[in-house]
Design an enzyme around this catalytic site. Structure first.
Site, mmCIF file in Angstrom:
data_model
loop_
_atom_site.group_PDB
_atom_site.id
_atom_site.type_symbol
_atom_site.label_atom_id
_atom_site.label_comp_id
_atom_site.label_asym_id
_atom_site.label_seq_id
_atom_site.Cartn_x
_atom_site.Cartn_y
_atom_site.Cartn_z
ATOM 1 N N GLY A 175 -1.692 5.413 -2.905
ATOM 2 C CA GLY A 175 -0.553 5.195 -3.785
ATOM 3 C C GLY A 175 -0.824 4.136 -4.834
ATOM 4 O O GLY A 175 -0.447 4.287 -6.003
ATOM 5 N N THR A 176 -1.490 3.044 -4.414
ATOM 6 C CA THR A 176 -1.769 1.983 -5.387
ATOM 7 C C THR A 176 -2.810 2.422 -6.403
ATOM 8 O O THR A 176 -2.764 2.008 -7.570
ATOM 9 C CB THR A 176 -2.224 0.696 -4.675
ATOM 10 O OG1 THR A 176 -3.233 1.016 -3.705
ATOM 11 C CG2 THR A 176 -1.064 0.010 -3.982
ATOM 12 N N SER B 6 0.861 -1.181 0.000
ATOM 13 C CA SER B 6 0.000 0.000 0.000
ATOM 14 C C SER B 6 0.895 1.228 0.000
ATOM 15 O O SER B 6 1.817 1.321 0.822
ATOM 16 C CB SER B 6 -0.909 0.021 1.230
ATOM 17 O OG SER B 6 -1.410 1.329 1.470
ATOM 18 N N GLY B 7 0.614 2.171 -0.897
ATOM 19 C CA GLY B 7 1.424 3.377 -0.963
ATOM 20 C C GLY B 7 1.286 4.260 0.263
ATOM 21 O O GLY B 7 2.285 4.687 0.863
ATOM 22 N N SER B 8 0.036 4.571 0.667
ATOM 23 C CA SER B 8 -0.148 5.466 1.817
ATOM 24 C C SER B 8 0.393 4.832 3.097
ATOM 25 O O SER B 8 1.001 5.519 3.930
ATOM 26 C CB SER B 8 -1.631 5.831 1.977
ATOM 27 O OG SER B 8 -2.417 4.674 2.182
#
Length: 349
Positions: free
Chosen positions: A259-260, A91-93
């Site tokens: 982010g994803t 996960s980006g965040s």
């Protein structure tokens, strides 16, 4: 006298999405890799996820990241991501928040200027680049997972909505990508509940009709994400801005664009032949926060052109706390949790 337990937390947020970083109170988990430790947690100790995302300690809109010792010699720490939908491998965040937390907690000493290190996610090693100025982490750039388009502009009949055109990208999880305007949305905060209800129906319909398989990971479960795409605005040469909203099944609209979700958008733009090396996409959320995705290259995997990318954003520390867990409390479920708790003491209840 009863046995009590405590867990140490650092609450953070990136773009409005709260990530609760578990910094202490959990035993070392079985598993030779962070991926195996994630699988143990998922299969044998899901009580930790439920405890911190449900009442009385949390809400489903949050995420949880458990810091674990890295198993790869190049990583400074490992982390396991927990959300309402389960255990995403990336996960980006959450990565932005975890990277900030390891710096702010002192696990990785802060250095002025550009600071680089690696974290170990269940998906593997993630390169981190932090900008530190006057002791403050001003931004973090993290590698996104290699992303690709699985399905391009398919259609499905959705009850109460009608025909919906969607694409599917993989960017750490499978994402349905839909045009917000085609569904009557402007992507403003007042639409949040309506967006969640619409996305719920679309995801349910897609899950009922078909599944998706990653080219190396195989079956990674039912499609969990949907991303609403707003119109694109050219800010400068090689720089696009677009309002965006990410939905997590069942029922959660993310505060950030994720982010994803941003990586999935880059995969779609590349598939349509609209990206050059170094091009940037800024996604803007319902709360006017943003992430910047950068297109860094491609490689071929069979029939798929796989996109390499990074996500840049900023995470803020909200609180540091120690929560007390009393398993005699009737609304606290300890059944799949108690055996991994390391910090315990006795007290009057």
């Amino acid at each position: 006298m009863k046995e009590l337990h405590t867990i140490q937390l650092m609450d953070t947020h990136a773009g409005g999405d709260v990530s609760r970083i578990v910094t202490g109170g959990i035993d070392v988990l079985p598993g030779a890799t962070v991926r195996q430790q994630m699988e143990y947690l998922r299969d044998h100790a899901d009580g930790l996820r439920r405890l911190l995302l449900e009442e009385p300690y949390g809400i489903p809109e949050m995420s949880v990241d458990l810091l674990v010792p890295a198993t790869h010699p190049d990583a400074v720490a490992g982390y396991i991501i927990m959300e309402v939908m389960g255990y995403p491998i990336y996960s980006g965040s959450n990565t932005l928040c975890t990277a900030t937390a390891v710096l702010e907690s002192g696990l990785v000493p802060k250095q002025e200027g550009v600071q680089r290190f690696k974290l170990e996610a269940p998906a593997g090693l993630v390169q981190i680049e932090a900008q530190v100025r006057n002791g403050v982490v001003e931004s973090v750039t993290c590698e996104g997972l290699p992303s690709y388009i699985d399905t391009y502009r398919d259609t499905i009949q959705v009850p109460e909505i009608g025909t919906v055109t969607y694409s599917v990208a993989y960017s750490g999880g499978f994402y349905a990508l839909v045009e917000a305007e085609e569904l009557g949305f402007r992507l403003v905060r007042e639409e949040e509940q309506a967006l969640a209800a619409c996305a719920y129906k679309i995801v349910e319909a897609i899950q009922a009709q078909r599944g998706f398989s990653h080219y190396t990971l195989g079956d990674v479960g039912p499609l969990p994400f949907l991303h609403f795409m707003g119109p694109e605005e050219k800010v400068a040469e090689g720089y696009i801005r677009s309002r965006s909203t990410t939905y997590v099944h069942p029922g959660v609209i993310c505060r950030s664009t994720t982010g994803t979700g941003t990586s999935a958008r880059l995969a779609l733009m590349n598939y349509e032949g609209r990206l050059k090396l170094g091009d940037k996409l800024e996604t803007v959320s319902l709360r006017e926060t943003g992430f910047i995705g950068t297109f860094t290259g491609t490689h071929q995997e069979g029939a798929y052109q796989v996109v390499h990318n990074t996500t840049t954003g900023r995470s803020y520390v909200l609180a540091e706390s120690k929560i007390v867990i009393n398993c005699d409390d009737p609304i606290v479920a300890c059944g799949e949790l108690q055996h991994i708790l390391s910090d315990r003491h006795t007290g009057e209840v």
